[in-house]
Design a protein around this motif. Structure first.
Motif, PDB file in Angstrom:
ATOM      1  N   PRO A  94       4.464   0.953   5.676  1.00 31.99           N
ATOM      2  CA  PRO A  94       3.216   0.704   6.661  1.00 31.99           C
ATOM      3  C   PRO A  94       2.049   1.889   6.732  1.00 31.99           C
ATOM      4  O   PRO A  94       1.264   1.940   7.090  1.00 31.99           O
ATOM      5  N   GLN A  95       2.860   3.099   5.925  1.00 29.54           N
ATOM      6  CA  GLN A  95       1.859   4.385   5.794  1.00 29.54           C
ATOM      7  C   GLN A  95       0.640   3.888   5.046  1.00 29.54           C
ATOM      8  O   GLN A  95      -0.304   4.427   5.100  1.00 29.54           O
ATOM      9  N   PHE A  96       0.791   2.814   4.101  1.00 29.70           N
ATOM     10  CA  PHE A  96      -0.415   2.603   3.266  1.00 29.70           C
ATOM     11  C   PHE A  96      -1.049   1.217   3.816  1.00 29.70           C
ATOM     12  O   PHE A  96      -1.803   0.623   3.209  1.00 29.70           O
ATOM     13  N   GLY A  97      -0.497   0.958   5.106  1.00 26.23           N
ATOM     14  CA  GLY A  97      -1.102  -0.480   5.771  1.00 26.23           C
ATOM     15  C   GLY A  97      -0.717  -1.632   5.199  1.00 26.23           C
ATOM     16  O   GLY A  97      -1.308  -2.629   5.326  1.00 26.23           O
ATOM     17  N   ILE A  98       0.417  -1.690   4.626  1.00 16.28           N
ATOM     18  CA  ILE A  98       1.103  -2.750   4.157  1.00 16.28           C
ATOM     19  C   ILE A  98       2.357  -3.226   4.911  1.00 16.28           C
ATOM     20  O   ILE A  98       3.261  -2.367   5.283  1.00 16.28           O
ATOM     21  N   GLU A  99       2.275  -4.498   5.359  1.00 15.86           N
ATOM     22  CA  GLU A  99       3.546  -4.958   6.111  1.00 15.86           C
ATOM     23  C   GLU A  99       4.600  -4.952   5.369  1.00 15.86           C
ATOM     24  O   GLU A  99       4.731  -5.328   4.045  1.00 15.86           O
ATOM     25  N   GLU A 100       5.777  -4.562   6.046  1.00 14.44           N
ATOM     26  CA  GLU A 100       7.101  -4.341   5.246  1.00 14.44           C
ATOM     27  C   GLU A 100       7.660  -5.719   4.740  1.00 14.44           C
ATOM     28  O   GLU A 100       8.337  -5.947   3.773  1.00 14.44           O
ATOM     29  N   ASN A 101       7.292  -6.700   5.613  1.00 16.32           N
ATOM     30  CA  ASN A 101       7.552  -8.167   5.048  1.00 16.32           C
ATOM     31  C   ASN A 101       7.030  -8.791   3.706  1.00 16.32           C
ATOM     32  O   ASN A 101       7.193  -9.970   3.416  1.00 16.32           O
ATOM     33  N   ARG A 102       6.153  -8.058   3.459  1.00 18.79           N
ATOM     34  CA  ARG A 102       5.577  -8.405   1.975  1.00 18.79           C
ATOM     35  C   ARG A 102       6.528  -8.089   0.845  1.00 18.79           C
ATOM     36  O   ARG A 102       6.218  -8.376  -0.375  1.00 18.79           O
ATOM     37  N   LEU A 103       7.703  -7.143   1.234  1.00 17.41           N
ATOM     38  CA  LEU A 103       8.502  -6.830   0.219  1.00 17.41           C
ATOM     39  C   LEU A 103       9.894  -7.377   0.373  1.00 17.41           C
ATOM     40  O   LEU A 103      10.272  -7.401   1.626  1.00 17.41           O
ATOM     41  N   ARG A 104      10.310  -8.254  -0.435  1.00 16.66           N
ATOM     42  CA  ARG A 104      11.558  -8.603  -0.510  1.00 16.66           C
ATOM     43  C   ARG A 104      12.406  -8.589  -1.492  1.00 16.66           C
ATOM     44  O   ARG A 104      12.288  -8.026  -2.504  1.00 16.66           O
ATOM     45  N   LEU A 105      13.851  -8.316  -0.977  1.00 17.51           N
ATOM     46  CA  LEU A 105      15.045  -7.938  -1.969  1.00 17.51           C
ATOM     47  C   LEU A 105      15.888  -9.286  -1.885  1.00 17.51           C
ATOM     48  O   LEU A 105      16.398  -9.431  -0.854  1.00 17.51           O
ATOM     49  N   THR A 106      16.063  -9.672  -2.922  1.00 15.93           N
ATOM     50  CA  THR A 106      17.183 -10.959  -2.864  1.00 15.93           C
ATOM     51  C   THR A 106      18.163 -10.934  -3.994  1.00 15.93           C
ATOM     52  O   THR A 106      17.878 -10.090  -5.015  1.00 15.93           O
TER      53      THR A 106
END
Length: 141
Positions: A94-106
């Motif tokens: 979020p500090q970079f203006g990017i929503e955390e939901n754009r990153l996934r770990l599976t």
């Protein structure tokens, strides 16, 4: 007519499990979206957070990190390292203006070709709902 947003997604996948599942999905003729760029790594524990941040800052709409199930890592604890890094990275994005939901770990095992295809389809749908990465407007992919 409104043009449908087609997200660009980079997936860092473990050589031993998720990449093998992707191969199985392909040989089984299971469909999954073509807008996912697979990057095969030996282990998810080797994925440096710098690469993920760089991908987002260059306009990628979503990033997936996927590997062996916890306890099944060929490098003993690589997936535990990846899990810790992704948790930390989700607080930093979020500090970079990017929503955390754009990153996934599976975790997708080698024999889970169907799960791989379904996960990729869900991921594209979820990223499509989020819309384009705000950094995309400033970059040419």
């Amino acid at each position: 007519m409104e043009e449908k947003f087609d997200p660009v997604i980079v997936a860092f996948v473990c050589n031993w499990c998720t990449y093998t599942a992707a191969d199985l999905a392909g040989t089984s003729r299971l469909g999954y979206p073509k807008n996912i760029r697979l990057i095969r790594v030996m282990c998810t524990g080797m994925v440096d957070t710098q690469y993920i941040i760089k991908a987002f800052l260059e306009g990628v709409d979503g990033v997936l990190v996927s590997g062996c199930h916890p306890g099944d890592c060929h490098y003993i604890n690589g997936n535990f390292k990846a899990r810790r890094r992704m948790k930390l990275l989700k607080t930093i994005l979020p500090q970079f203006g990017i929503e955390e939901n754009r990153l996934r770990l599976t975790w997708i095992g080698a024999s889970d070709g169907i799960e791989f295809a379904e996960t990729m389809q869900r991921l594209v749908g979820q990223i499509r709902e989020l819309g384009p990465n705000p950094a995309r407007a400033q970059q040419i992919i």
